[in-house]
Enzyme design. Structure first.
Site, PDB file in Angstrom:
ATOM      1  N   PRO A 197       0.825  -1.218   0.000  1.00  0.00           N
ATOM      2  CA  PRO A 197       0.000   0.000   0.000  1.00  0.00           C
ATOM      3  C   PRO A 197       0.854   1.262   0.000  1.00  0.00           C
ATOM      4  CG  PRO A 197      -0.955  -1.612   1.466  1.00  0.00           C
ATOM      5  CD  PRO A 197       0.347  -2.195   0.990  1.00  0.00           C
ATOM      6  N   CYS A 198       0.480   2.203  -0.876  1.00  0.00           N
ATOM      7  CA  CYS A 198       1.350   3.350  -1.147  1.00  0.00           C
ATOM      8  C   CYS A 198       0.786   4.663  -0.641  1.00  0.00           C
ATOM      9  CB  CYS A 198       1.601   3.463  -2.650  1.00  0.00           C
ATOM     10  SG  CYS A 198       0.087   3.757  -3.616  1.00  0.00           S
TER      11      CYS A 198
END
EC number: 2.1.1.37
Length: 343
Positions: free
Chosen positions: A74-75
């Site tokens: 997840p960014c």
């Protein structure tokens, strides 16, 4: 090669690697809406598992004997569209990805993330970790519009090959970039039935109207209607009427992400918009997978490179710092970036 997809979401990486001829044998995520979509579209299993649970995750993933582990941790904590707050905890999943890879030691790994991760200490920390576990690394920032995707979406790919030299895949990926960016019309023709569409800007000093004769801006996890009283910005295209402008639908946005029309999306609009926006474009994943495949069969192969080749850094690996290509500024008619490769 047997592949396992971590943080798989609805399956953009998985489908891209499958289309390049890789054997995806399992996937992992722990967001129920994405798990349900993935199950509807793939025959191999996806498991509901929190990958922060290190020992459990490593044992489960190792049982599939993967030759390649891939994933897009997840960014949001790095992204310009997110809060950029590393204290929220999602950024630590990048460490978890590195820990899993280094514990299992597959021949290859592929990690995808937003370009902004290169400004964090996390990228340096995990590359040092991969160095110490004898992975030769290639690091590249790709603009999806030059990789068969009708979208100006820049993403960093960190590719590791066990006991190899560094920077081995970069030249292959660079050589295969298209000379011109793919536009929405190039990809979808006139099937949308529109010439222009609305994409909600982050602030009203930016344009909100886009033409199908250019790459789409980055598909995000939200898709808002035109607000009441919206006025055309000075940088919006001239001579158009808002009466005929609409945002793209959820399914149309999945097409911009190069999911095929037969891909099954079912669920709430909010969940679908988020998982589509978070996905790796299928054609971009395939582009990277085919680059690895070319290197395996035709590249300057160093399959038996000694460990000292990596630990001594005879061919230094370069973290992304300066683009090899000039970056274009956004204008009314040119809202995309030139290809940007590093290393």
């Amino acid at each position: 090669m047997r592949c396992v997809d971590l943080f798989a979401g609805c399956g953009g990486l998985s489908l891209g690697f499958q289309r390049a001829g890789f054997d995806v044998v399992a996937a992992y995520d722990n967001w129920i809406p994405a798990l349900e979509i993935y199950k509807k579209n793939f025959s191999h299993p996806i498991y509901n598992l929190d990958l922060m649970n290190g020992s459990k995750a490593i044992a489960a993933i190792a049982s599939h004997h993967p030759d390649l582990i891939m994933g897009g941790p997840p960014c949001q904590d790095f992204s310009s569209a997110g809060k950029r707050d590393l204290s929220l905890g999602r950024a630590s999943l990048t460490y978890d990805f590195a820990n899993i890879v280094c514990a299992i030691k597959p021949k290859w790994f592929v990690m995808e993330n937003v370009e902004q991760i290169k400004k964090s200490q996390i990228l340096k920390a995990i590359t040092d970790q991969f160095f110490s576990h004898h992975y030769g690394l290639s690091s590249v920032i790709l603009n999806a519009a030059y990789c068969g995707v009708p979208q100006a979406r820049t993403r960093l790919f960190l590719i590791g090959h066990f006991q190899d030299k560094h920077n081995q895949v970069n030249s292959i990926l660079k050589a295969r970039l298209s000379k011109e960016p793919m536009t929405v019309r190039d990809y979808l023709g006139d099937s949308l039935g529109i010439e222009f569409y609305y994409r909600h800007p982050r602030n009203y000093n930016r344009r909100g109207i886009f033409s199908i004769d250019e790459p789409s801006p980055t598909i995000r996890g939200v898709n808002r209607p035109i607000p009441q009283g919206y006025k055309l910005n000075s940088c919006d295209p001239k001579g158009i009427s808002l009466n005929v402008i609409r945002p793209l639908t959820t399914l149309e946005r999945s097409y911009i992400q190069t999911f095929p029309k037969f891909f099954k999306f079912e669920g709430t609009k909010t969940s679908l918009e988020q998982m589509i926006g978070n996905a790796v474009p299928v054609a971009l994943a395939r582009y990277v997978a085919e680059g690895i495949k070319i290197y395996m069969t035709q590249g300057t192969v160093h399959q038996s490179a000694p460990k000292s080749m990596v630990s001594d850094r005879e061919e230094p690996f370069s973290l992304p710092t300066k683009p090899l290509h000039r970056e274009f500024r956004l204008t009314d008619t040119q809202s995309y970036l030139q290809p940007r490769l590093f290393g």
